[in-house]
Enzyme design. Structure first.
Site, mmCIF file in Angstrom:
data_model
loop_
_atom_site.group_PDB
_atom_site.id
_atom_site.type_symbol
_atom_site.label_atom_id
_atom_site.label_comp_id
_atom_site.label_asym_id
_atom_site.label_seq_id
_atom_site.Cartn_x
_atom_site.Cartn_y
_atom_site.Cartn_z
ATOM 1 N N GLU A 1 0.812 -1.222 0.000
ATOM 2 C CA GLU A 1 0.000 0.000 0.000
ATOM 3 C C GLU A 1 0.839 1.263 0.000
ATOM 4 O OE1 GLU A 1 -3.333 0.271 2.764
ATOM 5 O OE2 GLU A 1 -3.186 -1.879 3.055
ATOM 6 N N ASP B 1 -1.913 -4.223 3.767
ATOM 7 C CA ASP B 1 -1.923 -4.339 5.229
ATOM 8 C C ASP B 1 -2.688 -5.570 5.715
ATOM 9 O OD1 ASP B 1 -0.384 -2.121 5.571
ATOM 10 O OD2 ASP B 1 -2.010 -0.795 6.164
ATOM 11 N N ASP C 1 -5.139 -6.555 7.549
ATOM 12 C CA ASP C 1 -6.427 -6.371 8.215
ATOM 13 C C ASP C 1 -7.527 -6.394 7.151
ATOM 14 O OD1 ASP C 1 -6.152 -3.908 6.953
ATOM 15 O OD2 ASP C 1 -5.729 -2.817 8.792
ATOM 16 N N GLU D 1 -9.296 -4.005 5.872
ATOM 17 C CA GLU D 1 -9.124 -2.962 4.861
ATOM 18 C C GLU D 1 -8.065 -3.390 3.848
ATOM 19 O OE1 GLU D 1 -10.880 0.660 3.772
ATOM 20 O OE2 GLU D 1 -11.227 -0.486 5.602
ATOM 21 N N TYR E 1 2.739 -4.514 13.266
ATOM 22 C CA TYR E 1 1.570 -3.786 12.763
ATOM 23 C C TYR E 1 0.841 -3.085 13.905
ATOM 24 C CZ TYR E 1 -2.403 -2.809 9.738
ATOM 25 O OH TYR E 1 -3.377 -2.176 8.990
ATOM 26 N N ARG F 1 -2.210 -1.613 14.123
ATOM 27 C CA ARG F 1 -3.670 -1.632 14.285
ATOM 28 C C ARG F 1 -4.081 -3.014 14.786
ATOM 29 N NH1 ARG F 1 -3.022 1.343 9.418
ATOM 30 N NH2 ARG F 1 -3.519 3.541 9.737
ATOM 31 N N HIS G 1 -4.103 -9.910 15.174
ATOM 32 C CA HIS G 1 -2.672 -9.656 15.158
ATOM 33 C C HIS G 1 -2.111 -9.665 16.566
ATOM 34 C CE1 HIS G 1 -3.632 -8.361 11.143
ATOM 35 N NE2 HIS G 1 -4.378 -7.381 11.599
#
Length: 658
Positions: A9, A85, A87, A89, A298, A300, A344
């Site tokens: 990304e 990423d 997740d 999203e 990560y 988030r 995560h």
């Protein structure tokens, strides 16, 4: 020969990863999403309501050239790795890339980088998988829900009361702030008094608090009761009881998204948006002396879980640095709180080799602060309990009792790295029946305090406790409340503006069954079920839609429209009438012809009203009447010395003239 193509990304992340891979790989960036929902169709939702809520996508404006370049790279590659990423999203972005770039006939794999280090990247490339369509459906459902609720409510509020936006999570967060303000206004303070005993012991200043009489507790509610106790005291104050008790103090778990934002706010006064921007850079990669490396995992996440690999590395590090008695291991298991995904690990350093001091020269001051916080908390969470000795001293005089306490660290354990902001002050040694030397008695009138307003950190903590939103939404929600002028920040506290309260009130009036804590938390749970393949996404959207639309139609018909308040004053630029508007700092006057005319009338500074009463403290200045413009007393009259800031006297009532 054709190369393997890795698509991430972020351009910063692509630079870091490219240095880890050989000449057989090309690493490029999608720069986030490449397409989004259209703004056509019923309600501008970009969703085909009649066809199982099928989303209608369009490529994001300005990304046509990027998409063409990515397609060329795909054609030249022998295999594509979608490494967005880790997740929901990121899963959705990978799926959009798969669809737009035509990867159905191309060898591809979806890979996840939970940390940007060479070993982690190489390991991830060996463990590719297919795109998880359930995760994609969950992200799509969230996006569609937010689009339907956000577009519908925002248009309604813009038309009816001039508010700029509303949202599924944003409006519930605003409701929490406004409900707290109502509690504060309704609060009636109660008077109480304290008696203190101040004395010295071996140069230590100590302050004991009055607790009661002959073992019974006494709550003093007025000055007369307080003076009666003071009047009954004799001259001798004697140590009547000494107690010492050991307790163990457990380290806090490693940081997750919400606690990272809370700690950074409390310690460094960082807003959530700033915290996440810094954390993003630490994750994507920092240029060190001889290499570029991602320093943290990560950022988030809502899980406090740590990998076995990191725990083993930490064990060796802690044992070497502090001794084997300082390592205990995992104190907590994976998070089990409300709506926790546990997708995560907790936020931790990618490698303990990069201790904060060794990389300090490559970081900005703020990056160093945040990295040190993450590094030390992750290590401390695996260290031994601290052993604290609580000490209490009871002092007696004619049956009246006072108490003072202290804390002594017996074994520091995890406090070596994380002191919890604690101040451990031990008491000096006392003997039983020892008499105090020249103690001083003081009294203090106090009032019970109203509930605290939410700071950004406290609001995030509350949202996490209630299961509102997700780690990726906290910072955006805080920022939206401020940029929409629904809240002001006073002394780090959120204070709702008049427009914020009006917005929350109208939403509560017509949409209380949707804009509330329980509904929002339950919806997060449904989205989780969709991601696990346990619920069918379009069926859940239909259930919501069939319930929401009649309520929206009713509100559209019955919500009262608040018209602009015109004043008998003309704009000096164009001659149009001036109107009252609501802004970040309260009401102001502006031209009614906005946006053609952008005139705003500047506020006149209020002239203090003279009282002729001499200041009772400095006795040189005089008191003037003022109106509080901020804080809990906003709008209320008070009296201050005209010699401010030399004299900071402020009174709620005017004393008699002297």
């Amino acid at each position: 020969m054709n190369k393997n193509l890795v698509i991430v990304e972020s351009p910063a992340k692509s630079q870091t990863i490219a240095k880890y891979l050989g000449d057989d790989f090309t690493v490029v960036s999608s720069k986030g999403h490449i397409r989004d929902l259209q703004t056509r169709g019923f309600g501008g939702f970009g969703v085909d309501i009649e066809n199982n809520f099928t989303p209608m996508y369009k490529n994001i404006a300005g990304k046509s050239e990027l998409i063409r370049d990515l397609k060329k790279q795909v054609k030249l590659s022998k295999k594509v790795y979608l490494a967005t990423d880790p997740d929901r999203e990121g899963e959705a972005i990978s799926w959009h890339l798969y669809d737009v770039l035509g990867l159905e006939n191309k060898p591809y794999e979806r890979v996840e980088f939970h940390e940007i280090t060479k070993s982690a990247v190489l390991k991830a490339l060996e463990n590719g998988r297919d795109i998880n369509i359930d995760l994609v459906h969950s992200q799509e459902s969230r996006r569609i829900l937010d689009r339907i609720i956000g577009f519908s409510l925002s248009k309604l509020l813009q038309k009816k009361i001039g508010s700029r936006s509303a949202g599924r999570v944003q409006s519930v967060a605003l409701k929490l702030v406004c409900d707290r303000e109502k509690e504060i206004r309704a609060f009636v303070p109660e008077e109480y008094w304290e008696i203190y005993l101040e004395f010295l012991k071996k140069s230590h200043k100590l302050k004991a608090r009055f607790i009661g009489y002959q073992g019974g507790k006494i709550h003093l509610t007025n000055q007369a009761e307080t003076e009666a106790v003071v009047g009954a005291l004799g001259e001798d104050f004697t140590v009547s009881l000494i107690t010492k008790k050991e307790r163990e103090k457990t380290p806090r778990p490693p940081l997750i998204t919400s606690t990272l934002q809370q700690e950074a706010s409390n310690r460094y006064n960082f807003v959530s948006k700033k915290t996440m921007m810094i954390a993003q850079k630490l994750y994507e990669g920092v240029e060190l002396t001889n290499e570029r490396v991602g320093l943290i995992t990560y950022m988030r996440t809502d899980s406090v879980r740590l990998s076995g690999e990191f725990v083993n590395e930490a064990k060796n590090h802690i044992t070497k640095e502090f001794g084997k008695e300082y390592f205990r291991g995992l104190h907590v298991s994976a998070a089990k709180g409300k709506n926790v995904q546990d997708a995560h690990e907790a936020i931790r350093p990618s490698s303990l080799c990069y201790d904060p001091e060794s990389v300090k020269g490559s970081l900005t001051a703020d990056e160093y602060k945040l990295y040190s916080l993450i590094y030390n908390r992750a290590l401390a969470s695996l260290m031994s309990n601290a052993i604290i000795e609580d000490e209490k001293l009871k002092i007696e005089n004619n049956g009246y009792e006072f108490e003072v306490g202290g804390e002594r660290v017996i074994f520091d354990g995890y406090l070596k790295l994380d002191n919890d902001n604690g101040e451990y002050q031990p008491l000096p040694n006392f003997e039983l029946n020892e008499k105090l030397i020249q103690p001083k008695i003081t009294t203090e009138q106090k009032f019970t305090a109203p509930p605290l307003r939410y700071s950004e950190a406290r609001l995030i903590k509350k949202m996490e406790e209630l299961g509102i939103g997700r780690p990726s939404t906290y910072a955006m929600t805080m920022d939206t409340l401020k940029t929409r002028y629904y809240v002001m920040v006073e002394k780090k506290m959120f204070v709702p503006t008049e427009q914020g309260e009006l917005t929350s009130e109208r939403l509560d009036q017509f949409f209380s069954h949707i804009i509330n804590v329980k509904y929002t938390a339950d919806m997060e749970n449904i989205l989780d079920k969709i991601s696990e393949g346990k619920k069918i996404w379009h069926q859940e959207l239909k259930l919501f839609y069939d319930e929401f639309m009649p309520v929206l139609n009713h509100a559209t018909e019955h919500m009262e429209k608040t018209y602009p308040v015109f004043v008998e004053e003309e704009c000096p630029l164009c001659g149009s009438k001036l109107v009252q508007r609501n802004g970040r700092f309260g009401r102001f006057l502006a031209c009614s012809a906005f946006p053609k005319c952008r005139y705003i009338k500047k506020k006149e500074t209020a002239v203090p009203v003279e009282t002729g009463v001499k200041c009772p403290n400095c006795e040189t200045g005089y008191l003037v009447e003022k109106i509080a413009t901020r804080g809990r007393t906003k709008g209320k009259k008070f009296y201050a010395c005209n010699q401010y800031p030399k004299c900071k006297t402020a009174l709620s009532q005017l004393p008699e003239k002297s």
